[in-house]
Design an enzyme around this catalytic site. Structure first.
Site, PDB file in Angstrom:
ATOM      1  CG  ASN A 243      -8.172  -5.152  -2.419  1.00  0.00           C
ATOM      2  OD1 ASN A 243      -9.397  -5.151  -2.494  1.00  0.00           O
ATOM      3  ND2 ASN A 243      -7.497  -4.228  -1.725  1.00  0.00           N
TER       4      ASN A 243
ATOM      5  CE  LYS B 100     -11.880  -2.311  -9.915  1.00  0.00           C
ATOM      6  NZ  LYS B 100     -11.039  -3.212  -9.086  1.00  0.00           N
TER       7      LYS B 100
ATOM      8  CB  VAL C  33     -17.893  -3.527   0.172  1.00  0.00           C
ATOM      9  CG1 VAL C  33     -17.388  -4.059   1.514  1.00  0.00           C
ATOM     10  CG2 VAL C  33     -18.029  -4.656  -0.840  1.00  0.00           C
TER      11      VAL C  33
ATOM     12  CG  ASP D 203       3.334   4.623  -6.743  1.00  0.00           C
ATOM     13  OD1 ASP D 203       2.258   4.147  -7.151  1.00  0.00           O
ATOM     14  OD2 ASP D 203       3.737   5.757  -7.071  1.00  0.00           O
TER      15      ASP D 203
ATOM     16  CE1 TYR E  51     -12.527   1.156  -9.340  1.00  0.00           C
ATOM     17  CE2 TYR E  51     -14.861   0.840  -9.833  1.00  0.00           C
ATOM     18  CZ  TYR E  51     -13.739   0.547  -9.066  1.00  0.00           C
ATOM     19  OH  TYR E  51     -13.840  -0.357  -8.027  1.00  0.00           O
TER      20      TYR E  51
ATOM     21  CG  ASP F  80      -2.278   0.650   0.949  1.00  0.00           C
ATOM     22  OD1 ASP F  80      -2.301   1.777   0.420  1.00  0.00           O
ATOM     23  OD2 ASP F  80      -3.310   0.019   1.250  1.00  0.00           O
TER      24      ASP F  80
ATOM     25  CB  THR G  67     -15.025   0.574   2.908  1.00  0.00           C
ATOM     26  OG1 THR G  67     -15.242   1.341   1.703  1.00  0.00           O
ATOM     27  CG2 THR G  67     -15.038  -0.918   2.562  1.00  0.00           C
TER      28      THR G  67
END
Length: 250
Positions: free
Chosen positions: A93, A162, A191, A70, A158, A44, A193
């Protein structure tokens, strides 16, 4: 994750890498694999969140290891995986769903979004495949999204990335299958978060729940339960497909 959640003996001691593991769904994945007794490494760029997660999870025997990386930098990916060593399970992920319109897209922004959401998955996969082949197999789990299936607004790049991940998953499953490497794709719905909550008003959140067949909020632990199964030997003949966890959102 509940006390009655499954434990997979085949995951104990396995070296697992989770990208984007410092927060959100990724943090739930890290916690779930630690609970399985796996050797967990996560990548991360969120240093403070990731360091706190690594400190709070695990026991005297099992601690997750945070690597600042990165994922837009292919050389950094290669160096990080060389440091980690042979990997049994890779969970691709990491991603970023910043909102944007077509009018806002520039060539530079296009390249940046593809790097954040798609390109790194290829280079992380490339880094782990040689050792997986030598070991006789492994599991690679990519994260897709329900967004492009629903055509949600303000996410054109995005959703493009995907959608590409699902095609990439099928292509890699075919190429790597003869070496015993399974490649699957998890397709989450919405989800709960902290990041997702910033995009929705309470009314907008209720609209999503109303559109689901199951009237509840999906949590990171729910997604992790599916990923654990796909990573385990119990899923030894699961490859080349998408596996949905969206509460029937249509």
């Amino acid at each position: 994750m509940g006390v009655n959640s499954a434990i997979y003996p085949s995951l104990k001691g396995k070296r697992v890498v989770v990208t984007g593991g410092g927060s959100g769904i990724g943090a739930g994945l890290v916690e779930a694999f630690v609970r399985q007794g796996a050797e967990v490494h996560f990548l991360d760029i969120l240093d403070s969140e990731s360091e706190k997660l690594a400190e709070t999870l695990g026991d005297e025997h099992t601690h997750p290891v945070f690597h600042h990386c990165d994922l837009k930098d292919a050389a950094a990916i290669a160096a990080t995986f060389e440091k980690i060593g042979p990997v049994h399970v890779l969970v691709n992920n990491a991603g970023n769903d910043d909102r944007h319109t077509l009018e806002q897209v520039t060539p530079e922004y296009f390249e940046d979004r593809m790097s954040v959401n798609l390109r790194h998955m290829i280079f992380c996969t490339k880094a782990v495949v040689p050792a997986m082949k030598a070991a006789g197999g492994g599991a690679i789990i990519n994260f897709g999204s329900i967004s492009w299936h629903l055509g949600l607004p303000d996410l054109v790049l995005y959703e493009t990335a995907k959608a590409g991940i699902e095609g990439m998953t099928r292509a890699l499953a075919r190429e790597l299958g003869p070496d015993g490497i399974r490649v699957t794709c998890v397709t989450p719905g919405n989800v709960k978060t902290p990041r997702q909550m910033k995009w929705y008003t309470p009314e907008g959140e209720q609209e999503i729940v109303d559109a689901q067949c199951l009237k509840g909020r999906i949590e990171p632990a729910d997604v992790a339960s599916l990923v654990l199964f796909l990573a385990s030997d119990d899923a030894r003949f699961c490859t080349g497909h998408e596996y949905w966890i969206d509460a029937g959102w249509r």
